[in-house]
Design a protein around this motif. Sequence first.
Motif, PDB file in Angstrom:
ATOM      1  N   MET A   1       0.857  -1.173   0.000  1.00 31.46           N
ATOM      2  CA  MET A   1       0.000   0.000   0.000  1.00 31.46           C
ATOM      3  C   MET A   1       0.903   1.235   0.000  1.00 31.46           C
ATOM      4  N   THR A   2       0.551   2.177  -0.842  1.00 35.76           N
ATOM      5  CA  THR A   2       1.282   3.442  -0.905  1.00 35.76           C
ATOM      6  C   THR A   2       0.565   4.492  -0.067  1.00 35.76           C
ATOM      7  N   ARG A   3       1.219   5.625   0.126  1.00 35.65           N
ATOM      8  CA  ARG A   3       0.573   6.700   0.894  1.00 35.65           C
ATOM      9  C   ARG A   3      -0.672   7.206   0.164  1.00 35.65           C
ATOM     10  N   ASP A   4      -0.621   7.236  -1.169  1.00 36.33           N
ATOM     11  CA  ASP A   4      -1.797   7.671  -1.932  1.00 36.33           C
ATOM     12  C   ASP A   4      -2.948   6.676  -1.774  1.00 36.33           C
ATOM     13  N   GLU A   5      -2.622   5.394  -1.748  1.00 38.67           N
ATOM     14  CA  GLU A   5      -3.650   4.373  -1.533  1.00 38.67           C
ATOM     15  C   GLU A   5      -4.239   4.489  -0.126  1.00 38.67           C
ATOM     16  N   MET A   6      -3.374   4.791   0.841  1.00 37.69           N
ATOM     17  CA  MET A   6      -3.842   4.972   2.225  1.00 37.69           C
ATOM     18  C   MET A   6      -4.816   6.148   2.295  1.00 37.69           C
ATOM     19  N   LYS A   7      -4.452   7.236   1.661  1.00 35.68           N
ATOM     20  CA  LYS A   7      -5.311   8.430   1.650  1.00 35.68           C
ATOM     21  C   LYS A   7      -6.628   8.131   0.936  1.00 35.68           C
ATOM     22  N   SER A   8      -6.543   7.454  -0.200  1.00 39.36           N
ATOM     23  CA  SER A   8      -7.738   7.097  -0.964  1.00 39.36           C
ATOM     24  C   SER A   8      -8.645   6.177  -0.156  1.00 39.36           C
ATOM     25  N   LEU A   9      -8.050   5.211   0.527  1.00 39.92           N
ATOM     26  CA  LEU A   9      -8.821   4.296   1.363  1.00 39.92           C
ATOM     27  C   LEU A   9      -9.548   5.071   2.455  1.00 39.92           C
ATOM     28  N   ARG A  10      -8.835   5.957   3.126  1.00 38.72           N
ATOM     29  CA  ARG A  10      -9.450   6.752   4.187  1.00 38.72           C
ATOM     30  C   ARG A  10     -10.636   7.534   3.663  1.00 38.72           C
ATOM     31  N   LYS A  11     -10.459   8.170   2.511  1.00 37.53           N
ATOM     32  CA  LYS A  11     -11.541   8.975   1.933  1.00 37.53           C
ATOM     33  C   LYS A  11     -12.727   8.103   1.516  1.00 37.53           C
ATOM     34  N   SER A  12     -12.443   6.916   0.959  1.00 37.11           N
ATOM     35  CA  SER A  12     -13.540   6.041   0.538  1.00 37.11           C
ATOM     36  C   SER A  12     -14.344   5.545   1.735  1.00 37.11           C
ATOM     37  N   LEU A  13     -13.691   5.465   2.884  1.00 34.50           N
ATOM     38  CA  LEU A  13     -14.374   5.051   4.109  1.00 34.50           C
ATOM     39  C   LEU A  13     -15.158   6.191   4.739  1.00 34.50           C
ATOM     40  N   GLY A  14     -14.921   7.412   4.263  1.00 40.40           N
ATOM     41  CA  GLY A  14     -15.600   8.572   4.824  1.00 40.40           C
ATOM     42  C   GLY A  14     -15.048   8.978   6.176  1.00 40.40           C
ATOM     43  N   LEU A  15     -13.754   8.676   6.400  1.00 43.93           N
ATOM     44  CA  LEU A  15     -13.135   8.997   7.674  1.00 43.93           C
ATOM     45  C   LEU A  15     -12.263  10.246   7.563  1.00 43.93           C
ATOM     46  N   THR A  16     -12.209  10.998   8.629  1.00 41.93           N
ATOM     47  CA  THR A  16     -11.273  12.122   8.705  1.00 41.93           C
ATOM     48  C   THR A  16      -9.897  11.560   9.038  1.00 41.93           C
ATOM     49  N   GLN A  17      -8.879  12.396   8.922  1.00 37.68           N
ATOM     50  CA  GLN A  17      -7.540  11.958   9.308  1.00 37.68           C
ATOM     51  C   GLN A  17      -7.507  11.573  10.784  1.00 37.68           C
ATOM     52  N   THR A  18      -8.202  12.325  11.603  1.00 40.38           N
ATOM     53  CA  THR A  18      -8.256  12.026  13.037  1.00 40.38           C
ATOM     54  C   THR A  18      -8.882  10.661  13.282  1.00 40.38           C
ATOM     55  N   GLU A  19      -9.994  10.378  12.610  1.00 40.46           N
ATOM     56  CA  GLU A  19     -10.675   9.090  12.780  1.00 40.46           C
ATOM     57  C   GLU A  19      -9.814   7.924  12.306  1.00 40.46           C
ATOM     58  N   MET A  20      -9.153   8.103  11.151  1.00 40.48           N
ATOM     59  CA  MET A  20      -8.300   7.032  10.634  1.00 40.48           C
ATOM     60  C   MET A  20      -7.114   6.814  11.564  1.00 40.48           C
ATOM     61  N   ALA A  21      -6.534   7.891  12.054  1.00 37.38           N
ATOM     62  CA  ALA A  21      -5.417   7.770  12.986  1.00 37.38           C
ATOM     63  C   ALA A  21      -5.835   6.963  14.208  1.00 37.38           C
ATOM     64  N   GLU A  22      -7.006   7.264  14.739  1.00 39.93           N
ATOM     65  CA  GLU A  22      -7.509   6.526  15.900  1.00 39.93           C
ATOM     66  C   GLU A  22      -7.728   5.055  15.561  1.00 39.93           C
ATOM     67  N   GLN A  23      -8.285   4.796  14.379  1.00 36.94           N
ATOM     68  CA  GLN A  23      -8.571   3.413  13.965  1.00 36.94           C
ATOM     69  C   GLN A  23      -7.292   2.571  13.873  1.00 36.94           C
ATOM     70  N   ILE A  24      -6.197   3.201  13.439  1.00 37.09           N
ATOM     71  CA  ILE A  24      -4.971   2.416  13.246  1.00 37.09           C
ATOM     72  C   ILE A  24      -3.951   2.620  14.363  1.00 37.09           C
TER      73      ILE A  24
END
Length: 86
Positions: A1-24
């Motif tokens: 997974m690349t950083r762009d894929e990570m960002k795309s995944l987060r956006k497709s999930l409808g998560l903010t950066q804060t929410e994704m950070a908490e999730q991982i």
Amino acid sequence: MTRDEMKSLRKSLGLTQTEMAEQIGLTLRAYQALEKGETALRQANALAAERAALTEAIRQGNPMLAPASIRREALEIARLITGEGA
């Protein structure tokens, strides 16, 4: 997974950066550094992001939110559980 894929995944999930950070399990700043490419994306981060996607797919009732590799693995587990893989 690349950083762009990570960002795309987060956006497709409808998560903010804060929410994704908490999730991982990262701080917001550490997650932002991953997305910006300031920090190398470790395999543990990628796996945690995939797990977060699986969790969100279940929570939102939309299996398409999980990456294809995760969906394939989930189907294999389901086959084992139901005895279809035997």
